[in-house]
Design a protein around this motif. Structure first.
Motif, PDB file in Angstrom:
ATOM      1  N   LEU A 140       0.814  -0.910  -0.182  1.00 60.79           N
ATOM      2  CA  LEU A 140      -0.073   0.099   0.052  1.00 60.79           C
ATOM      3  C   LEU A 140       0.708   1.231   0.004  1.00 60.79           C
ATOM      4  CD1 LEU A 140      -2.855   1.185   0.041  1.00 60.79           C
ATOM      5  CD2 LEU A 140      -2.777   1.000   2.519  1.00 60.79           C
ATOM      6  N   PRO A 141       1.837   1.626   0.758  1.00 57.41           N
ATOM      7  CA  PRO A 141       2.672   2.609   0.836  1.00 57.41           C
ATOM      8  C   PRO A 141       3.447   2.688  -0.503  1.00 57.41           C
ATOM      9  CG  PRO A 141       3.146   1.467   2.840  1.00 57.41           C
ATOM     10  CD  PRO A 141       2.154   0.690   2.199  1.00 57.41           C
ATOM     11  N   MET A 142       3.986   1.560  -1.156  1.00 59.41           N
ATOM     12  CA  MET A 142       4.559   1.706  -2.485  1.00 59.41           C
ATOM     13  C   MET A 142       3.599   1.979  -3.496  1.00 59.41           C
ATOM     14  SD  MET A 142       7.650   0.860  -1.800  1.00 59.41           S
ATOM     15  CE  MET A 142       8.421   0.277  -3.192  1.00 59.41           C
ATOM     16  N   LEU A 143       2.561   1.775  -3.455  1.00 57.60           N
ATOM     17  CA  LEU A 143       1.295   1.978  -4.345  1.00 57.60           C
ATOM     18  C   LEU A 143       1.111   3.432  -4.267  1.00 57.60           C
ATOM     19  CD1 LEU A 143      -0.796   0.963  -6.491  1.00 57.60           C
ATOM     20  CD2 LEU A 143      -2.278   0.598  -4.704  1.00 57.60           C
ATOM     21  N   VAL A 144       0.860   3.937  -3.062  1.00 55.45           N
ATOM     22  CA  VAL A 144       0.724   5.436  -2.970  1.00 55.45           C
ATOM     23  C   VAL A 144       1.926   6.222  -3.549  1.00 55.45           C
ATOM     24  CG1 VAL A 144       0.540   7.011  -1.166  1.00 55.45           C
ATOM     25  CG2 VAL A 144      -0.909   5.117  -1.063  1.00 55.45           C
ATOM     26  N   LEU A 145       3.332   5.810  -3.011  1.00 55.65           N
ATOM     27  CA  LEU A 145       4.327   6.597  -3.680  1.00 55.65           C
ATOM     28  C   LEU A 145       4.344   6.373  -5.076  1.00 55.65           C
ATOM     29  CD1 LEU A 145       7.256   5.583  -1.232  1.00 55.65           C
ATOM     30  CD2 LEU A 145       6.122   7.754  -1.444  1.00 55.65           C
ATOM     31  N   ALA A 146       3.914   5.328  -5.682  1.00 53.94           N
ATOM     32  CA  ALA A 146       3.997   5.269  -7.298  1.00 53.94           C
ATOM     33  C   ALA A 146       2.902   6.040  -7.973  1.00 53.94           C
ATOM     34  CB  ALA A 146       3.851   3.861  -7.795  1.00 53.94           C
ATOM     35  N   ILE A 147       1.643   6.396  -7.420  1.00 53.02           N
ATOM     36  CA  ILE A 147       0.771   7.097  -7.895  1.00 53.02           C
ATOM     37  C   ILE A 147       1.107   8.629  -7.894  1.00 53.02           C
ATOM     38  CG2 ILE A 147      -1.501   7.754  -7.550  1.00 53.02           C
ATOM     39  CD1 ILE A 147      -2.378   5.030  -6.685  1.00 53.02           C
ATOM     40  N   LEU A 148       1.810   8.822  -6.492  1.00 52.18           N
ATOM     41  CA  LEU A 148       2.127  10.186  -6.496  1.00 52.18           C
ATOM     42  C   LEU A 148       3.556  10.551  -7.480  1.00 52.18           C
ATOM     43  CD1 LEU A 148       2.387  10.679  -2.538  1.00 52.18           C
ATOM     44  CD2 LEU A 148       0.969  11.828  -4.052  1.00 52.18           C
ATOM     45  N   GLY A 149       4.338   9.516  -7.561  1.00 56.20           N
ATOM     46  CA  GLY A 149       5.449   9.806  -8.564  1.00 56.20           C
ATOM     47  C   GLY A 149       4.813   9.987 -10.059  1.00 56.20           C
ATOM     48  N   LEU A 150       3.871   9.209 -10.253  1.00 57.13           N
ATOM     49  CA  LEU A 150       3.340   9.266 -11.723  1.00 57.13           C
ATOM     50  C   LEU A 150       2.580  10.537 -11.802  1.00 57.13           C
ATOM     51  CD1 LEU A 150       2.584   7.561 -14.358  1.00 57.13           C
ATOM     52  CD2 LEU A 150       0.551   7.138 -13.230  1.00 57.13           C
ATOM     53  N   TRP A 151       2.075  11.145 -10.746  1.00 56.24           N
ATOM     54  CA  TRP A 151       1.234  12.438 -10.587  1.00 56.24           C
ATOM     55  C   TRP A 151       2.256  13.627 -11.086  1.00 56.24           C
ATOM     56  CZ3 TRP A 151       1.399  16.671  -7.360  1.00 56.24           C
ATOM     57  CH2 TRP A 151       0.303  17.592  -7.662  1.00 56.24           C
ATOM     58  N   ALA A 152       3.409  13.328 -10.389  1.00 54.16           N
ATOM     59  CA  ALA A 152       4.547  14.427 -10.362  1.00 54.16           C
ATOM     60  C   ALA A 152       5.252  14.381 -11.796  1.00 54.16           C
ATOM     61  CB  ALA A 152       5.786  14.251  -9.264  1.00 54.16           C
ATOM     62  N   VAL A 153       5.095  13.258 -12.435  1.00 49.25           N
ATOM     63  CA  VAL A 153       5.697  13.487 -13.709  1.00 49.25           C
ATOM     64  C   VAL A 153       4.905  13.831 -14.858  1.00 49.25           C
ATOM     65  CG1 VAL A 153       6.499  11.743 -15.845  1.00 49.25           C
ATOM     66  CG2 VAL A 153       7.335  11.636 -13.439  1.00 49.25           C
ATOM     67  N   LEU A 154       3.485  13.379 -14.607  1.00 50.92           N
ATOM     68  CA  LEU A 154       2.271  13.847 -15.599  1.00 50.92           C
ATOM     69  C   LEU A 154       1.707  15.351 -15.383  1.00 50.92           C
ATOM     70  CD1 LEU A 154       0.340  10.404 -16.034  1.00 50.92           C
ATOM     71  CD2 LEU A 154       1.983  11.636 -17.561  1.00 50.92           C
ATOM     72  N   LEU A 155       1.994  15.887 -14.161  1.00 52.01           N
ATOM     73  CA  LEU A 155       1.537  17.237 -14.004  1.00 52.01           C
ATOM     74  C   LEU A 155       2.092  18.322 -15.094  1.00 52.01           C
ATOM     75  CD1 LEU A 155      -0.381  19.110 -12.343  1.00 52.01           C
ATOM     76  CD2 LEU A 155       1.511  19.545 -10.749  1.00 52.01           C
ATOM     77  N   PRO A 156       3.313  18.471 -14.899  1.00 49.21           N
ATOM     78  CA  PRO A 156       3.913  19.306 -16.144  1.00 49.21           C
ATOM     79  C   PRO A 156       3.293  19.215 -17.368  1.00 49.21           C
ATOM     80  CG  PRO A 156       5.791  18.558 -14.631  1.00 49.21           C
ATOM     81  CD  PRO A 156       4.690  17.840 -14.436  1.00 49.21           C
ATOM     82  N   ILE A 157       3.369  17.726 -17.910  1.00 48.78           N
ATOM     83  CA  ILE A 157       2.747  17.434 -19.193  1.00 48.78           C
ATOM     84  C   ILE A 157       1.441  17.713 -19.507  1.00 48.78           C
ATOM     85  CG2 ILE A 157       2.076  15.635 -20.942  1.00 48.78           C
ATOM     86  CD1 ILE A 157       4.626  14.104 -19.403  1.00 48.78           C
ATOM     87  N   SER A 158       0.444  17.579 -18.403  1.00 47.23           N
ATOM     88  CA  SER A 158      -0.737  18.058 -18.677  1.00 47.23           C
ATOM     89  C   SER A 158      -1.161  19.787 -18.728  1.00 47.23           C
ATOM     90  CB  SER A 158      -1.699  17.503 -17.327  1.00 47.23           C
ATOM     91  OG  SER A 158      -1.369  18.089 -16.058  1.00 47.23           O
ATOM     92  N   LEU A 159      -0.135  20.342 -17.804  1.00 50.51           N
ATOM     93  CA  LEU A 159      -0.113  21.744 -17.918  1.00 50.51           C
ATOM     94  C   LEU A 159       0.102  22.454 -19.271  1.00 50.51           C
ATOM     95  CD1 LEU A 159       1.043  22.689 -14.520  1.00 50.51           C
ATOM     96  CD2 LEU A 159      -1.327  22.898 -15.214  1.00 50.51           C
ATOM     97  N   ILE A 160       1.033  21.594 -20.049  1.00 50.15           N
ATOM     98  CA  ILE A 160       1.476  21.867 -21.248  1.00 50.15           C
ATOM     99  C   ILE A 160       0.532  21.708 -22.377  1.00 50.15           C
ATOM    100  CG2 ILE A 160       3.202  21.589 -22.964  1.00 50.15           C
ATOM    101  CD1 ILE A 160       5.326  21.265 -21.097  1.00 50.15           C
ATOM    102  N   GLN A 161      -0.024  20.447 -21.878  1.00 50.20           N
ATOM    103  CA  GLN A 161      -1.221  20.301 -23.177  1.00 50.20           C
ATOM    104  C   GLN A 161      -2.467  21.056 -22.909  1.00 50.20           C
ATOM    105  OE1 GLN A 161       0.609  18.542 -25.078  1.00 50.20           O
ATOM    106  NE2 GLN A 161      -1.220  17.275 -25.525  1.00 50.20           N
ATOM    107  N   ARG A 162      -2.862  21.584 -21.585  1.00 53.82           N
ATOM    108  CA  ARG A 162      -3.700  22.513 -21.312  1.00 53.82           C
ATOM    109  C   ARG A 162      -3.551  23.613 -22.072  1.00 53.82           C
ATOM    110  NH1 ARG A 162      -8.510  22.235 -21.087  1.00 53.82           N
ATOM    111  NH2 ARG A 162      -8.237  24.202 -22.276  1.00 53.82           N
ATOM    112  N   TYR A 163      -2.312  24.168 -21.969  1.00 59.89           N
ATOM    113  CA  TYR A 163      -2.108  25.591 -22.918  1.00 59.89           C
ATOM    114  C   TYR A 163      -2.188  25.243 -24.252  1.00 59.89           C
ATOM    115  CZ  TYR A 163       0.377  29.279 -25.109  1.00 59.89           C
ATOM    116  OH  TYR A 163       0.692  30.161 -25.881  1.00 59.89           O
TER     117      TYR A 163
END
Length: 181
Positions: free
Chosen positions: A7-30
């Motif tokens: 469970l902690p590893m899954l939470v960390l993996a989801i947070l890591g994926l979110w941190a990687v995808l956030l800048p991409i999603s902001l660029i795509q939003r623009y």
């Protein structure tokens, strides 16, 4: 024991994926926010009417939050008013075209960039506040700028909601003028 670590590893993996995808999603939003698009009259009309429900729910949540954040409703109203002004400005400076009975609109790229940067800066500010204060329920009270207070999230939400509200209703009235029945 390994199952407890899952469970902690899954939470960390989801947070890591979110941190990687956030800048991409902001660029795509623009990128998608400044593209030329066709305005579909019935979809825009449905959006405009459904926005009334969203605005009512937003102000209801702002009113309910005044129990814990005294200025939440005021911040929500001020953000909404600024958002309506930005939405009207965006409609006035956007490029409109009528081709073969269809209306195409290209939002102003500078305004789209400004709103995208505003959202990105608020996310970064939230991370900075998390680093600075942690998960304290009642941090030490000191005089802060309005945008550092928790109720400033209502101002940003009101700005974004007000912009889209004015945009939808403005497009609706523009379509009625440009495309007579």
């Amino acid at each position: 024991m390994p199952l407890l670590l899952l469970l902690p590893m899954l939470v960390l993996a989801i947070l890591g994926l979110w941190a990687v995808l956030l800048p991409i999603s902001l660029i795509q939003r623009y990128r998608f926010g400044r593209k030329r698009r066709r305005v579909v009259a019935w979809a825009n009309s449905a959006n405009a009417w459904l926005m009334l429900i969203s605005v009512a729910a937003f102000f209801l949540s702002g009113w309910m939050a005044t129990r814990w954040l005294p200025d939440a409703l005021v911040m929500a109203a001020m953000g909404f008013a600024v958002g309506i002004a930005l939405g009207i400005l965006n409609l006035l400076i956007s490029h409109r075209e009528v081709e073969a009975g269809s209306v195409f609109i290209t939002p102003n790229a500078v305004l789209v960039l400004g709103m995208t940067l505003l959202v990105a800066s608020r996310i970064l500010l939230g991370f900075w506040q998390l680093y600075e204060h942690g998960f304290q329920l009642h941090p030490i009270q000191r005089e802060e700028a309005w945008f550092l207070r928790p109720d400033s999230l209502f101002a940003l939400g009101g700005l974004l909601l007000g912009h889209y509200f004015a945009w939808c209703w403005g497009l609706r009235s523009m379509l009625r003028r440009l495309l007579p029945r």
